[in-house]
Design an enzyme around this catalytic site. Structure first.
Site, PDB file in Angstrom:
ATOM      1  N   TYR A   1       3.012  -4.563  12.252  1.00 20.98           N
ATOM      2  CA  TYR A   1       2.214  -5.787  12.175  1.00 20.98           C
ATOM      3  C   TYR A   1       2.522  -6.744  13.334  1.00 20.98           C
ATOM      4  O   TYR A   1       1.760  -7.663  13.595  1.00 20.98           O
ATOM      5  CB  TYR A   1       2.450  -6.521  10.841  1.00 20.98           C
ATOM      6  CG  TYR A   1       1.930  -5.788   9.620  1.00 20.98           C
ATOM      7  CD1 TYR A   1       1.091  -4.686   9.736  1.00 20.98           C
ATOM      8  CD2 TYR A   1       2.279  -6.195   8.337  1.00 20.98           C
ATOM      9  CE1 TYR A   1       0.622  -4.014   8.615  1.00 20.98           C
ATOM     10  CE2 TYR A   1       1.810  -5.528   7.212  1.00 20.98           C
ATOM     11  CZ  TYR A   1       0.988  -4.439   7.363  1.00 20.98           C
ATOM     12  OH  TYR A   1       0.522  -3.776   6.252  1.00 20.98           O
TER      13      TYR A   1
ATOM     14  N   LYS B   1       9.382   7.447   7.421  1.00 22.48           N
ATOM     15  CA  LYS B   1       8.576   8.630   7.767  1.00 22.48           C
ATOM     16  C   LYS B   1       9.295   9.321   8.925  1.00 22.48           C
ATOM     17  O   LYS B   1       8.734   9.561  10.002  1.00 22.48           O
ATOM     18  CB  LYS B   1       7.153   8.163   8.127  1.00 22.48           C
ATOM     19  CG  LYS B   1       6.134   9.265   8.251  1.00 22.48           C
ATOM     20  CD  LYS B   1       5.764   9.932   6.942  1.00 22.48           C
ATOM     21  CE  LYS B   1       4.801  11.072   7.190  1.00 22.48           C
ATOM     22  NZ  LYS B   1       4.691  12.012   6.080  1.00 22.48           N
TER      23      LYS B   1
ATOM     24  N   ASP C   1       5.257   9.123   1.944  1.00 21.77           N
ATOM     25  CA  ASP C   1       4.198   9.789   1.164  1.00 21.77           C
ATOM     26  C   ASP C   1       4.761  10.259  -0.174  1.00 21.77           C
ATOM     27  O   ASP C   1       4.133  10.116  -1.231  1.00 21.77           O
ATOM     28  CB  ASP C   1       3.541  10.932   1.944  1.00 21.77           C
ATOM     29  CG  ASP C   1       4.523  11.743   2.784  1.00 21.77           C
ATOM     30  OD1 ASP C   1       5.708  11.369   2.856  1.00 21.77           O
ATOM     31  OD2 ASP C   1       4.112  12.762   3.362  1.00 21.77           O
TER      32      ASP C   1
ATOM     33  N   ASP D   1       4.416  -3.090   2.239  1.00 19.63           N
ATOM     34  CA  ASP D   1       3.170  -3.758   1.862  1.00 19.63           C
ATOM     35  C   ASP D   1       2.384  -2.858   0.905  1.00 19.63           C
ATOM     36  O   ASP D   1       1.942  -3.267  -0.176  1.00 19.63           O
ATOM     37  CB  ASP D   1       2.359  -3.999   3.149  1.00 19.63           C
ATOM     38  CG  ASP D   1       1.242  -4.990   2.954  1.00 19.63           C
ATOM     39  OD1 ASP D   1       1.082  -5.495   1.825  1.00 19.63           O
ATOM     40  OD2 ASP D   1       0.510  -5.253   3.925  1.00 19.63           O
TER      41      ASP D   1
ATOM     42  N   ASP E   1       2.122  -3.034  -3.532  1.00 23.04           N
ATOM     43  CA  ASP E   1       0.839  -3.184  -4.233  1.00 23.04           C
ATOM     44  C   ASP E   1       0.663  -2.039  -5.235  1.00 23.04           C
ATOM     45  O   ASP E   1       0.194  -2.252  -6.352  1.00 23.04           O
ATOM     46  CB  ASP E   1      -0.335  -3.169  -3.244  1.00 23.04           C
ATOM     47  CG  ASP E   1      -0.801  -4.572  -2.878  1.00 23.04           C
ATOM     48  OD1 ASP E   1       0.066  -5.475  -2.878  1.00 23.04           O
ATOM     49  OD2 ASP E   1      -1.994  -4.761  -2.606  1.00 23.04           O
TER      50      ASP E   1
END
Ligand code: NAD
Length: 356
Positions: A142, A188, A220, A244, A248
């Site tokens: 970001y 990852k 994942d 993030d 959620d």
């Protein structure tokens, strides 16, 4: 009598509705305590752009820096979606987090016994879930440079320095020491170099916390494991974008995104906010769930001010509210004896707080 200065940013959409209710509850808890709260409201987000042409005006930063904590609602909305990136409400929020050096975002996910049916997962899987996502908040993709959107090509950069990884990892291990003593670091590393550095660095930091066990998981797999068996997790440590998304996802375990609070800390002043956005689809209707924001206010009392008793009162009042069957519209199908508005929910919780 202690006085705490709270910068209040209501923001856009449902922001003002939910923050008003949090303040109602804070007022109820502070009335019978040995502290008082002094609020200063400032603009941020789309509403600030409309007035000042900037989603994060200078004055807002100054007031935040001169406060003991920040209570935040939510920002954003379609009206501002087509502005240049640096004028959009979301970029104001990213700027606020980085200006205040709020590199550590804590997102606790607890399932209320009263709401186990509200989860999209089976009761046996969600009952008793109590995990904490520790998300790095001021680095990663970001913020990484270079970034560009060209006519037929666009790119972002995912970058972490070792120092950035060390400081967030320490936060996660310290939190785990006070909880279940387990950290699962999510990355990852099978594909991304940045994740390889992340993993090596977290391993190094772990050596200073011998009583905390460390495991690693690819993002994942973590997304899958969160819905397969969320109770396996205690503290999930992860970077900005993975955190993030995973938090959620984790919010649905609890039944509604309107339930989950968060704190963002690490700099001079902590920021306390619900994990959801400005929910433009329900703004102004008095149906938003204020519990995430009220819980964020409780986190503010507990962690920013050390007012543990007051925070406990708010947490207990929320549980009582749910136990008695009060529900806002998002949870109306799950054990509701009475469906109440945002404002009624805030008043009922405030009333319970003042009787505790
Ligand atoms: P959102 O979280 O605002 O809404 C997602 C869904 O959840 C919507 O259906 C909404 O009605 C519902 N919802 C959210 N909060 C609720 C609550 N308290 N009670 C009941 N239902 C609730 O996410 P979105 O729709 O993707 O984004 C809307 C705007 O919010 C966008 O402009 C986005 O950029 C912004 N946003 C801001 C923040 C923030 O301020 N920290 C975070 C995420 C998104």
């Amino acid at each position: 009598m202690k006085t705490y200065k709270v910068a209040v940013i209501k923001g856009d959409g449902i922001g003002s509705e939910i923050v008003d209710e949090a303040i109602k509850v804070l007022d109820a808890v502070s009335i019978n305590s040995e502290f008082e709260l002094k609020y200063e409201e400032v603009l941020m987000g789309g509403c600030a752009y409309d007035v000042h042409g900037d989603p994060l005006p200078k004055e807002t930063i100054e007031v935040c820096l001169n406060s003991d904590a920040i209570l935040f609602g939510a920002i954003g909305g379609e009206k501002w979606d087509n502005l240049p990136r640096d004028k959009r409400p979301e970029s104001g929020l990213l700027r606020l987090r980085s200006t205040l050096e709020l590199f550590a975002n804590f997102r606790p996910v607890k399932v209320f016994d009263e709401l186990v049916d509200a989860s999209s997962l089976k009761t046996s899987i969600v009952k008793g879930v109590d995990l904490l996502v520790v998300r790095e908040l001021t680095g990663g993709i970001y913020f990484g440079q270079p970034r560009e959107k060209e006519e037929t090509r666009a790119y972002n950069t995912m970058v972490y320095t070792k120092d950035e990884i060390v400081r967030i990892a320490k936060m996660a291990f310290e939190a785990a020491e006070l909880r279940g003593k387990k950290v699962c670091s999510v990355d990852k590393a099978n594909v991304l170099e940045v994740s390889q550095l992340w993993r090596e660095t977290v391993e190094e930091v772990a050596k200073d916390y011998p009583d905390v066990s460390l495991s690693h998981m690819y993002v994942d797999n973590a997304a899958m494991q969160l819905v397969r068996d969320p109770k396996q997790f205690d503290v999930i440590l992860t970077g900005n974008i993975f955190g993030d998304i995973l938090s959620d996802e984790a919010s649905q375990i609890s039944g509604s995104i309107g339930l989950l609070p968060s704190s963002s800390v690490g700099g001079k002043v902590g920021l306390y906010e619900p994990i959801h956005g400005s929910a433009p689809d329900i703004a102004g209707q008095g149906i938003a769930n204020p519990i995430a924001t009220i819980s964020s206010a409780s986190m503010m009392l507990r962690f920013a001010f050390g007012e543990v008793k007051a925070a406990d009162k708010i947490d207990s009042a929320i549980v009582e509210f749910l136990k008695e069957g009060y529900r806002t519209k998002d949870l109306a199908s799950f054990g509701a004896s009475e469906v109440c508005s945002t404002q009624e929910a805030g008043s009922i919780i405030a009333d319970k707080v003042s009787k505790l």
